[in-house]
Write a protein that holds these residues in place. Sequence first.
Motif, PDB file in Angstrom:
ATOM      1  N   LYS A  16       0.816  -1.210   0.000  1.00  0.00           N
ATOM      2  CA  LYS A  16       0.000   0.000   0.000  1.00  0.00           C
ATOM      3  C   LYS A  16       0.852   1.265   0.000  1.00  0.00           C
ATOM      4  O   LYS A  16       0.360   2.354  -0.291  1.00  0.00           O
ATOM      5  N   ALA A  17       2.144   1.125   0.333  1.00  0.00           N
ATOM      6  CA  ALA A  17       3.029   2.281   0.366  1.00  0.00           C
ATOM      7  C   ALA A  17       3.157   2.945  -0.995  1.00  0.00           C
ATOM      8  O   ALA A  17       3.664   4.063  -1.094  1.00  0.00           O
ATOM      9  N   ALA A  18       2.684   2.282  -2.049  1.00  0.00           N
ATOM     10  CA  ALA A  18       2.640   2.935  -3.364  1.00  0.00           C
ATOM     11  C   ALA A  18       1.782   4.200  -3.306  1.00  0.00           C
ATOM     12  O   ALA A  18       1.960   5.111  -4.123  1.00  0.00           O
ATOM     13  N   ALA A  19       0.862   4.284  -2.338  1.00  0.00           N
ATOM     14  CA  ALA A  19       0.048   5.489  -2.178  1.00  0.00           C
ATOM     15  C   ALA A  19       0.921   6.699  -1.858  1.00  0.00           C
ATOM     16  O   ALA A  19       0.564   7.836  -2.186  1.00  0.00           O
ATOM     17  N   HIS A  20       2.073   6.479  -1.219  1.00  0.00           N
ATOM     18  CA  HIS A  20       2.987   7.583  -0.932  1.00  0.00           C
ATOM     19  C   HIS A  20       3.458   8.247  -2.228  1.00  0.00           C
ATOM     20  O   HIS A  20       3.677   9.463  -2.265  1.00  0.00           O
ATOM     21  N   ILE A  21       3.623   7.447  -3.275  1.00  0.00           N
ATOM     22  CA  ILE A  21       4.042   7.992  -4.564  1.00  0.00           C
ATOM     23  C   ILE A  21       2.987   8.953  -5.088  1.00  0.00           C
ATOM     24  O   ILE A  21       3.303  10.032  -5.607  1.00  0.00           O
ATOM     25  N   TYR A  54      14.145  10.471  -7.385  1.00  0.00           N
ATOM     26  CA  TYR A  54      13.017   9.891  -8.122  1.00  0.00           C
ATOM     27  C   TYR A  54      11.796  10.799  -7.982  1.00  0.00           C
ATOM     28  O   TYR A  54      11.445  11.222  -6.892  1.00  0.00           O
ATOM     29  N   ARG A  55      11.158  11.085  -9.110  1.00  0.00           N
ATOM     30  CA  ARG A  55       9.949  11.886  -9.132  1.00  0.00           C
ATOM     31  C   ARG A  55       8.876  11.113  -9.907  1.00  0.00           C
ATOM     32  O   ARG A  55       9.018   9.917 -10.118  1.00  0.00           O
ATOM     33  N   PHE A  59       9.132   7.143 -10.730  1.00  0.00           N
ATOM     34  CA  PHE A  59       8.339   6.198  -9.952  1.00  0.00           C
ATOM     35  C   PHE A  59       7.422   5.370 -10.853  1.00  0.00           C
ATOM     36  O   PHE A  59       7.250   4.163 -10.655  1.00  0.00           O
ATOM     37  N   GLU A  60       6.811   6.017 -11.839  1.00  0.00           N
ATOM     38  CA  GLU A  60       5.931   5.294 -12.751  1.00  0.00           C
ATOM     39  C   GLU A  60       6.692   4.222 -13.520  1.00  0.00           C
ATOM     40  O   GLU A  60       6.194   3.113 -13.723  1.00  0.00           O
ATOM     41  N   ALA A  61       7.917   4.543 -13.926  1.00  0.00           N
ATOM     42  CA  ALA A  61       8.740   3.559 -14.630  1.00  0.00           C
ATOM     43  C   ALA A  61       9.064   2.380 -13.716  1.00  0.00           C
ATOM     44  O   ALA A  61       9.054   1.212 -14.164  1.00  0.00           O
TER      45      ALA A  61
END
Length: 305
Positions: A16-21, A54-55, A59-61
């Motif tokens: 769920k930490a992907a939400a931080h992105i 990383y921006r 991050f998407e990559a």
Amino acid sequence: MTGPFLGLALSGGTLKAAAHIGVLDGLARLGIRPDVIAGTSAGSIVSTLYAHGYRTEGFEALLCNFPGLKLIDYGFPVWSSAVSLVRQRLIGDRQKIPSAPAGLIRGIKLQRYIERLISSRALQIPLYVVATDLISGQPVVFSATDTSSTRDGAGMTAIRTTRKDTYEEMTDIPLAVIGSCALPGIFTPIQYGKYLLVDGAMRHYVPVTVLRSAGCQKVIAVNLYRLSPNYEPTTMIDVLARSFDILLRESIDNDVALGSQVLVLEPDMSRLRWHRFTQMSECVEIGRKLVLDRQSEILRFLDQG
């Protein structure tokens, strides 16, 4: 103005930490960039990558090419526990630093993955990573603050946050991150010097106090954990699990209870029943949407004296 103005504290939360992105992207769209960043557990991975430049596009990559199950290296915990028991019987008190048996996951592949991601990048903003020392039970805060150097880990120190702080130089950011992520019983505890590191979420799920101690005037705290409002226990396991959840929630409340200088963002992740790798993009969108929905509140918070 003395000291950093804005610190960003990222909680644990497994996948769920992907939400931080998404939160970081949402803040960037508002023209907001933290001066300092801190992370616990999975939040330490996102924090480390952000601190190394990383921006959104980067991050998407990473999400598109995330190795997923390839990062899991089985630790053979039963065999490891047996070996550890024999070693303890043979060596006993002569062993200065306790060795820990392996967890279900060793974490070596994940450590090497993080090493590859930051190996050619310089630290751009100060970074704090929180772990827990399994021996003392105390939180350990790793800081990388030398943004003028291109050498990974430069200026890194370990601060045990007891009443009398102890400082130690560190040079291995990926190792500190893996220690912060080492959920007991799942990941193998990470041995570093006199520390035996496990998940930082055991002491600071949301590392707000770390940023306040670093001198940040304002802190935006992103917490990915909520008590489910639809709790219906059917077994004793449900009761025990809820009890641990309540203790975790109390710890979170203590972390973020620092008055008007802290703004807490809590994305609603409740609809994500199983946190599969395929849901990480959805987590990003949830984090991004939360920031944009609360943009007026965030801007007022930053404008207040």
